[in-house]
Design an enzyme around this catalytic site. Sequence first.
Site, PDB file in Angstrom:
ATOM      1  CB  SER A  28      -0.895   0.084   1.264  1.00 36.75           C
ATOM      2  OG  SER A  28      -1.815  -0.825   1.122  1.00 36.75           O
ATOM      3  CG  HIS A  59      -2.909  -1.828  -3.764  1.00 31.53           C
ATOM      4  ND1 HIS A  59      -1.921  -2.633  -3.650  1.00 31.53           N
ATOM      5  CD2 HIS A  59      -3.335  -1.145  -2.408  1.00 31.53           C
ATOM      6  CE1 HIS A  59      -1.695  -2.741  -2.064  1.00 31.53           C
ATOM      7  NE2 HIS A  59      -2.272  -1.837  -1.489  1.00 31.53           N
ATOM      8  CG  HIS A  81      -5.167  -6.707  -0.132  1.00 35.08           C
ATOM      9  ND1 HIS A  81      -5.374  -5.447  -1.136  1.00 35.08           N
ATOM     10  CD2 HIS A  81      -4.026  -6.466   0.294  1.00 35.08           C
ATOM     11  CE1 HIS A  81      -4.216  -4.903  -0.945  1.00 35.08           C
ATOM     12  NE2 HIS A  81      -3.373  -5.480  -0.065  1.00 35.08           N
ATOM     13  CE1 TYR A  83      -8.400  -4.526   1.536  1.00 35.81           C
ATOM     14  CE2 TYR A  83      -6.442  -5.563   2.487  1.00 35.81           C
ATOM     15  CZ  TYR A  83      -7.188  -4.644   1.636  1.00 35.81           C
ATOM     16  OH  TYR A  83      -6.162  -3.592   1.203  1.00 35.81           O
ATOM     17  CD  GLU A  84      -9.137  -5.478  -3.087  1.00 36.63           C
ATOM     18  OE1 GLU A  84      -9.261  -4.859  -4.052  1.00 36.63           O
ATOM     19  OE2 GLU A  84      -7.901  -6.006  -3.037  1.00 36.63           O
ATOM     20  CB  ALA A 111       1.597  -0.232   4.506  1.00 38.39           C
ATOM     21  CG  MET A 208      -4.706  -6.028   6.846  1.00 35.93           C
ATOM     22  SD  MET A 208      -6.071  -4.945   6.268  1.00 35.93           S
ATOM     23  CE  MET A 208      -6.358  -3.813   7.736  1.00 35.93           C
ATOM     24  CB  SER A 209      -0.634  -8.229   2.327  1.00 36.09           C
ATOM     25  OG  SER A 209       0.546  -7.749   2.758  1.00 36.09           O
ATOM     26  CG  ASN A 232      -0.553   2.643  11.683  1.00 34.11           C
ATOM     27  OD1 ASN A 232      -0.279   2.149  10.728  1.00 34.11           O
ATOM     28  ND2 ASN A 232      -0.905   1.842  12.542  1.00 34.11           N
ATOM     29  CG  HIS A 244      -6.214   3.089   3.440  1.00 35.70           C
ATOM     30  ND1 HIS A 244      -5.367   2.193   3.506  1.00 35.70           N
ATOM     31  CD2 HIS A 244      -6.723   3.346   1.981  1.00 35.70           C
ATOM     32  CE1 HIS A 244      -5.099   1.801   2.210  1.00 35.70           C
ATOM     33  NE2 HIS A 244      -5.884   2.403   1.144  1.00 35.70           N
TER      34      HIS A 244
HETATM   35  N1  HPA Z   1      -2.851  -2.839  11.181  1.00 41.58           N
HETATM   36  C1  HPA Z   1      -2.692  -3.741   9.958  1.00 41.58           C
HETATM   37  N2  HPA Z   1      -2.544  -3.360   8.735  1.00 41.58           N
HETATM   38  C2  HPA Z   1      -1.791  -2.280   8.642  1.00 41.58           C
HETATM   39  C3  HPA Z   1      -1.921  -1.254   9.809  1.00 41.58           C
HETATM   40  C4  HPA Z   1      -2.251  -1.653  10.958  1.00 41.58           C
HETATM   41  O1  HPA Z   1      -1.941  -0.872  11.889  1.00 41.58           O
HETATM   42  N3  HPA Z   1      -1.131  -0.109   9.294  1.00 41.58           N
HETATM   43  C5  HPA Z   1      -0.977  -0.117   7.876  1.00 41.58           C
HETATM   44  N4  HPA Z   1      -1.354  -1.512   7.478  1.00 41.58           N
END
Ligand code: HPA
Length: 269
Positions: A28, A59, A81, A83-84, A111, A208-209, A232, A244
């Site tokens: 991302s 993306h 993903h 999640y999509e 990310a 998430m990947s 973060n 996001h």
């Molecule tokens: N959690 C999950 N996925 C992420 C995060 C997070 O805090 N930051 C960027 N991708």
Amino acid sequence: MNDVLLARDAVRERLGGRTPAVAIILGSGLGGLTDRIEATVRIPYGDIPGFHVPKVEGHKGELVIGTLGGKMVLAQSGRFHMYEGYSADENVLPVRVFGALGIRTLIVTNAAGGVRRSYGHGTIMLIADHLNLTGRNPLVGHQRPGEERFPDLSEAYDGALRQAARDAAGRLDIPLEEGVYAALLGPSYETPAEVRMLERLGADAVGMSTAPEVIAARALGIRCLGFSLVTNPGAGYTSTPLAHKDVMEIAGRAGKELARLVEGVVAAL
Ligand code: HPA
């Protein structure tokens, strides 16, 4: 013909008979890495059978083929993903295509949120290992040609490549952490309790990947290197809610350092 071979042939047609030395999956907001590639060929996903045009901001939806660090590379800008709603099979289709093209080295980027409390905005973490907590595994189902049924994951992230990454970071004066990446399905971010749970489980970053892609690559014998860009602190570590667009902004800025590092590693391979 199966999905992998159809996609492979569409990509191969554009490669002019050459095989990239390395495939790079861009996380991302990390699409900026393609600016460092002297691109010769860009293949939109719409031109590749089985590839979906991405809908998630950050993306892009193309394969970029060109020269990085003096090597021919193929960059995947845009993931499918889970999640999509994509299956684990769809998620790893590009990795299987890279394998079918004869690519033997994969660099995966993402990310991620920081689980280790010292990780801040823009920390770059070399992935030493992962926890696949997505509940999915791309190897479930019939065994595909060329894939191991029960691949060994005791060194899923190649030791020699990790050393090359540490060396490149030292040469380029880029601070580099090293830790364990926990992959969750998403798309909701974690609760503070989940982040504390991940900390106890030994995770240093969460996203998430990546884990399914690395599993598929290892089943094909492709050696893997992974980097998380921590955008973060994990949920609950600060009072700032996760968004996001903030993830994208940090990834865009700090991603330039990661892009420099990836180029340095590729140059040294
Ligand atoms: N959690 C999950 N996925 C992420 C995060 C997070 O805090 N930051 C960027 N991708």
